[in-house]
Write a protein that holds these residues in place. Structure first.
Motif, PDB file in Angstrom:
ATOM      1  N   THR A  67       0.842  -1.198   0.000  1.00  0.00           N
ATOM      2  CA  THR A  67       0.000   0.000   0.000  1.00  0.00           C
ATOM      3  C   THR A  67       0.873   1.242   0.000  1.00  0.00           C
ATOM      4  N   SER A  68       0.555   2.176  -0.868  1.00  0.00           N
ATOM      5  CA  SER A  68       1.326   3.413  -0.971  1.00  0.00           C
ATOM      6  C   SER A  68       1.385   4.144   0.368  1.00  0.00           C
ATOM      7  N   ILE A  69       2.557   4.704   0.656  1.00  0.00           N
ATOM      8  CA  ILE A  69       2.713   5.498   1.877  1.00  0.00           C
ATOM      9  C   ILE A  69       1.787   6.712   1.848  1.00  0.00           C
ATOM     10  N   VAL A  70       1.510   7.240   0.646  1.00  0.00           N
ATOM     11  CA  VAL A  70       0.597   8.387   0.525  1.00  0.00           C
ATOM     12  C   VAL A  70      -0.815   7.979   0.944  1.00  0.00           C
ATOM     13  N   THR A  71      -1.251   6.814   0.474  1.00  0.00           N
ATOM     14  CA  THR A  71      -2.564   6.296   0.875  1.00  0.00           C
ATOM     15  C   THR A  71      -2.624   6.087   2.381  1.00  0.00           C
ATOM     16  N   MET A  72      -1.610   5.408   2.911  1.00  0.00           N
ATOM     17  CA  MET A  72      -1.600   5.111   4.337  1.00  0.00           C
ATOM     18  C   MET A  72      -1.677   6.371   5.178  1.00  0.00           C
ATOM     19  N   ALA A  73      -0.837   7.350   4.849  1.00  0.00           N
ATOM     20  CA  ALA A  73      -0.729   8.558   5.665  1.00  0.00           C
ATOM     21  C   ALA A  73      -1.947   9.464   5.517  1.00  0.00           C
ATOM     22  N   SER A  74      -2.472   9.552   4.294  1.00  0.00           N
ATOM     23  CA  SER A  74      -3.535  10.527   4.041  1.00  0.00           C
ATOM     24  C   SER A  74      -4.819  10.199   4.787  1.00  0.00           C
ATOM     25  N   PHE A  75      -5.100   8.911   5.009  1.00  0.00           N
ATOM     26  CA  PHE A  75      -6.334   8.537   5.696  1.00  0.00           C
ATOM     27  C   PHE A  75      -6.280   8.784   7.197  1.00  0.00           C
ATOM     28  N   LEU A  76      -5.094   9.010   7.759  1.00  0.00           N
ATOM     29  CA  LEU A  76      -4.986   9.146   9.213  1.00  0.00           C
ATOM     30  C   LEU A  76      -5.816  10.314   9.738  1.00  0.00           C
TER      31      LEU A  76
END
Length: 314
Positions: free
Chosen positions: A217-226
Motif C-alpha cells: 500500500t502506498s505510503i501516501v494512501t496510508m498517511a492521508s487517511f490518518l
C-alpha cells in the motif's frame, strides 16, 4: 454515474467501476449473477480484497445462492491511486455507492465492512438513509468503530503531534518515505503482529499475506487517511441500522478498535447482534475466517427470515 468494464472471468469476475470523480476501482464478483442476495465486502486500511479470501470462500460454501462482491478502496490493491485530498471517508462512502449502482442496481444487498470498511459502510448509510431497509437489508460491522477512534487502544497514537509532520513529509518525498515505511514494517513487525492478531497464534502464511498487503500500500494512501480517522464520527448512522438485521463483531484482544467500540455500536442499534471472538485481534477476518463466515451466514439467514432479534455470543 458509474460505469463498468469486464476484464476477466477467473478467479472471480473482474470488473472496473469508475467512481464519481473518475477514479477506477477494482472489483471482483463471485457466485451466480442471478443470486437472490448480494453480499458486498469492504476491506480495511492498507489491506485489499485478498484479506477477505478465506471468509469469502467459506461464506460461499456455507450460504448457497449468494453472490459476493469484493472491491479495493481507492489507493489500495488494484484500484487506482487518487489525489490525497480524496482519501477520506465521505469519498469512500460515495465509492461504495458507485460499486452498488454498478454491480447491484436492484435486489437486496448485505454490506459487511472490516475496520475502515466498516466505517465506509456507516458513512454510506448516513449518506443514503433511504436505502437502509429497501436495497440494504443487512449489515455486518467487523473490528470497527462509529466514532472516537483516537480515544482508545492504539488509535490514541493518532493524536500524536508528529502525525501532521509525517503527512507533510510523505507529500513532499513519497519515495523516500515509502522506503522508510518498508524498513519500519520490518523493525516493528512484532509490535504490529500483537496489534493486529491479538493473543492467538496464526500461521506464517497469514502473517505473510498481512505483511505483503501492508507493504504494497502506498505510503501516501496510508498517511492521508490518518486525518480522516481522527475526525471520524458516524454515530448518526447507528439508529438507521435498527431497521435491518445487523451484527457487530470484534476480537476480545483487538488493540486497534477495542471491544468498547463494538459495545457502543451494538447499544446504538436496536435489535443488533453482538459477537466477541475470544483472543482475536484486529485482523479477525484473517485470524478466524471460518468463525467470521459462520457469523455472516447466520446474518444472511436472519435476512432471509426477516428476523431482527439479536443475540450475544462469545
Amino acid at each position: 454515474m458509474s460505469t463498468t468494464r469486464m476484464i476477466a472471468a477467473s478467479p472471480g469476475r473482474r470488473v472496473t467501476v469508475v467512481a464519481d470523480d473518475g477514479v477506477a476501482l477494482a472489483v471482483r464478483e463471485y457466485g451466480p449473477r442471478d443470486a437472490e442476495l448480494t453480499v458486498v465486502l469492504a476491506h480495511g486500511h492498507c489491506l485489499r480484497t485478498e484479506s477477505w479470501a478465506d471468509v469469502r470462500d467459506a461464506l460461499l460454501r456455507e450460504y448457497a445462492g449468494a453472490r459476493v462482491v469484493c472491491y479495493d478502496h481507492r489507493g489500495h490493491g488494484a484500484s487506482a491511486a487518487a489525489p490525497y485530498q480524496s482519501y477520506h471517508l465521505d469519498q469512500l462512502g460515495r465509492d461504495l455507492s458507485a460499486v452498488l449502482d454498478a454491480l447491484a442496481p436492484s435486489g437486496p444487498v448485505v454490506l459487511a465492512g472490516h475496520s475502515m470498511g466498516g466505517m465506509t459502510v456507516l458513512t454510506y448509510a448516513a449518506q443514503n438513509p433511504h436505502e437502509i431497509g429497501t436495497r440494504i437489508v443487512g449489515v455486518a460491522l467487523l473490528a470497527t468503530a462509529a466514532s472516537g477512534v483516537a480515544d482508545a487502544g492504539f488509535g490514541r497514537l493518532l493524536r500524536n503531534p508528529a502525525i501532521p509532520m509525517f503527512q507533510r513529509a510523505v507529500r513532499r518525498a513519497p519515495g523516500v518515505m515509502h522506503r522508510a515505511k518498508l524498513l519500519a514494517c520490518k523493525l516493528f513487525a512484532p509490535v504490529i503482529r500483537v496489534a493486529e492478531f491479538g493473543n492467538r497464534r496464526v500461521g506464517p502464511q497469514v502473517l505473510a499475506l498481512a505483511n505483503a498487503m501492508h507493504n504494497e500500500t502506498s505510503i501516501v494512501t496510508m498517511a492521508s487517511f490518518l486525518s480522516a480517522f481522527l475526525t471520524y464520527d458516524r454515530t448518526d448512522a447507528l439508529p438507521l441500522l435498527s431497521r435491518i438485521p445487523t451484527v457487530v463483531l470484534c476480537g476480545s484482544a483487538d488493540l486497534m478498535t477495542p471491544p468498547s467500540h463494538a459495545l457502543e455500536m451494538a447499544a446504538g442499534i436496536d435489535g443488533s447482534s453482538l459477537v466477541i471472538l475470544d483472543g482475536a485481534g484486529h485482523s479477525v477476518i484473517l485470524e478466524q475466517p471460518r468463525e467470521v463466515a459462520e457469523v455472516l451466514a447466520r446474518l444472511l439467514a436472519r435476512v432471509r427470515r426477516g428476523d431482527r432479534a439479536g443475540y450475544v455470543a462469545a
